[in-house]
Design a protein around this motif. Structure first.
Motif, short mmCIF file in Angstrom:
data_model
loop_
_atom_site.label_atom_id
_atom_site.label_comp_id
_atom_site.label_asym_id
_atom_site.label_seq_id
_atom_site.Cartn_x
_atom_site.Cartn_y
_atom_site.Cartn_z
N CYS A 67 0.85 -1.18 0.00
CA CYS A 67 0.00 0.00 0.00
C CYS A 67 0.89 1.24 0.00
O CYS A 67 2.11 1.15 0.16
N GLY A 68 0.29 2.40 -0.18
CA GLY A 68 1.03 3.65 -0.12
C GLY A 68 1.32 4.24 -1.48
O GLY A 68 0.70 3.90 -2.50
N MET A 69 2.34 5.10 -1.52
CA MET A 69 2.68 5.83 -2.74
C MET A 69 3.25 4.95 -3.84
O MET A 69 3.46 5.40 -4.96
N ILE A 70 3.49 3.69 -3.53
CA ILE A 70 3.96 2.76 -4.55
C ILE A 70 2.91 2.59 -5.66
O ILE A 70 3.23 2.19 -6.78
N GLY A 71 1.66 2.93 -5.36
CA GLY A 71 0.60 2.86 -6.36
C GLY A 71 0.35 4.18 -7.08
O GLY A 71 -0.64 4.31 -7.79
N SER A 72 1.28 5.15 -6.91
CA SER A 72 1.12 6.47 -7.53
C SER A 72 1.95 6.58 -8.79
O SER A 72 2.61 5.63 -9.23
N THR A 73 1.95 7.77 -9.38
CA THR A 73 2.75 8.03 -10.57
C THR A 73 4.25 7.92 -10.30
O THR A 73 5.05 7.79 -11.22
N LEU A 74 4.64 7.98 -9.02
CA LEU A 74 6.06 7.87 -8.65
C LEU A 74 6.47 6.43 -8.38
O LEU A 74 7.66 6.15 -8.19
N GLY A 75 5.49 5.51 -8.35
CA GLY A 75 5.76 4.16 -7.87
C GLY A 75 5.88 3.11 -8.96
O GLY A 75 6.39 3.35 -10.06
N TRP A 76 5.38 1.92 -8.62
CA TRP A 76 5.51 0.74 -9.48
C TRP A 76 4.60 0.86 -10.70
O TRP A 76 5.01 0.71 -11.84
N THR A 77 3.33 1.12 -10.41
CA THR A 77 2.33 1.36 -11.45
C THR A 77 1.21 2.17 -10.84
O THR A 77 1.04 2.17 -9.61
N VAL A 78 0.48 2.88 -11.66
CA VAL A 78 -0.61 3.71 -11.14
C VAL A 78 -1.84 2.85 -10.88
O VAL A 78 -2.37 2.24 -11.80
N VAL A 79 -2.25 2.81 -9.63
CA VAL A 79 -3.48 2.12 -9.25
C VAL A 79 -4.55 3.20 -9.09
O VAL A 79 -4.41 4.08 -8.25
N PRO A 80 -5.62 3.17 -9.88
CA PRO A 80 -6.61 4.26 -9.86
C PRO A 80 -7.20 4.50 -8.48
O PRO A 80 -7.40 3.58 -7.69
#
Length: 302
Positions: A67-80
């Motif tokens: 969880c966290g910013m890893i799902g953002s534009t800075l992370g692994w992939t963008v999770v909506p």
């Protein structure tokens, strides 16, 4: 992923926290890594996770939930983002699989209507709030106000077991910017309760914050300073946040639940107690683990 031994991660902007949990939710391994998503390059997250995090946790073959910013534009992939109100089931349904061998999933963030109907977002805090919801059980059906202090503090309304709405206050980030890169910067000073309380008093009802902040400078150059200007500045910022943010969510007074780091939550507790609130503290790590476990139990194994 029901009842499975798994790797749980909260990968934020500045660091990554990881735990290996057994089938009963007990922590078997716990580590903190110094690389947040703001410190890694595009496309590096997956490789770092596979090459560094998994081996360090002895979790090369375990299913993983992040969880966290890893799902953002800075992370692994963008999770909506999911739109509030959102329940545990809604958030679980929004989890995205990002790796198959070994399997890994990422929890979505949340989107809400914030101040003056402008959009507001969170990533990571929703998992801790889910953990609090599942731990509290039936008592969460009433309306609650939660404060999650941090770099970007979140004030969240929970009702009926659902995250209804929230607003973000950039208090932690402002504190770091002002104390290091503004006219308010100075030599680091140890924390001091009296200086902090004087800052809270100077914050008043939270309006005219830019003017109130300058009192940190004015008190120093006129010789009427405080023992710890940094503590005073912290008091002004947190005092203004506590005085003004709940009303943005429609609360005039409420017994706030604080979720997060004990040291930081203590400062918010100190301010809230001054206005007659009786805040309750919930450890952020405990809440994160409860949330990740609850969500993992709803992730399909295939």
């Amino acid at each position: 992923m029901t009842a499975l031994h798994f790797l749980a991660c909260d990968w934020g902007t500045t660091h990554l926290r990881a735990w290996v949990l057994d089938r009963d939710g007990n922590v078997q391994v716990r580590r903190k890594f110094p690389f947040g998503v703001s410190t890694i390059g595009p496309g590096e997250a997956e490789k770092m996770f596979q090459d560094q995090v998994r081996p360090a946790m002895d979790a090369e073959d375990l299913p993983a939930l992040l969880c966290g910013m890893i799902g953002s534009t800075l992370g692994w992939t963008v999770v909506p983002y999911l739109t509030c109100p959102a329940t545990l089931s809604d958030i679980a349904a929004g989890i995205i699989r990002v790796s198959r061998a070994p399997p890994a999933w990422i929890v979505p963030g949340l989107l809400a209507e914030g101040i003056d109907k402008a959009p507001d977002v969170m990533r990571g805090e929703e998992t801790q709030i889910v953990g609090w919801i599942v731990t509290e059980g039936s008592s969460v059906h009433a309306e609650h106000l939660i404060c999650h202090p941090g770099t970007h503090s979140k004030w969240v309304v929970v009702a009926g077991g659902s995250i209804v709405r929230f607003v973000t206050a950039m208090t932690g980030e402002l504190f770091e910017l002002l104390r290091k890169h503004s006219v308010l910067r100075g030599a680091p000073t140890p924390y001091d309760d009296t200086s902090f309380d004087e800052g809270v008093l100077a914050a008043g009802n939270g309006n005219a914050l830019a003017a109130r902040l300058f009192t940190t400078r004015a008190r120093t150059v006129t010789g009427s300073g405080v023992r710890s200007p940094e503590s005073y500045l912290s008091g002004v910022l947190i005092g203004a946040e506590v005085a003004s943010t709940p009303s943005a969510l429609g609360f005039t007074q409420a017994n706030v639940t604080l979720i997060g780091d004990r040291k930081l939550c203590h400062l918010y507790e100190r301010v809230l107690s001054r206005v007659g609130d009786k805040p309750r503290f919930v450890d952020g790590e405990d809440a994160a683990l409860a949330g990740l476990t609850a969500l993992a139990n709803r992730v399909p194994i295939q």
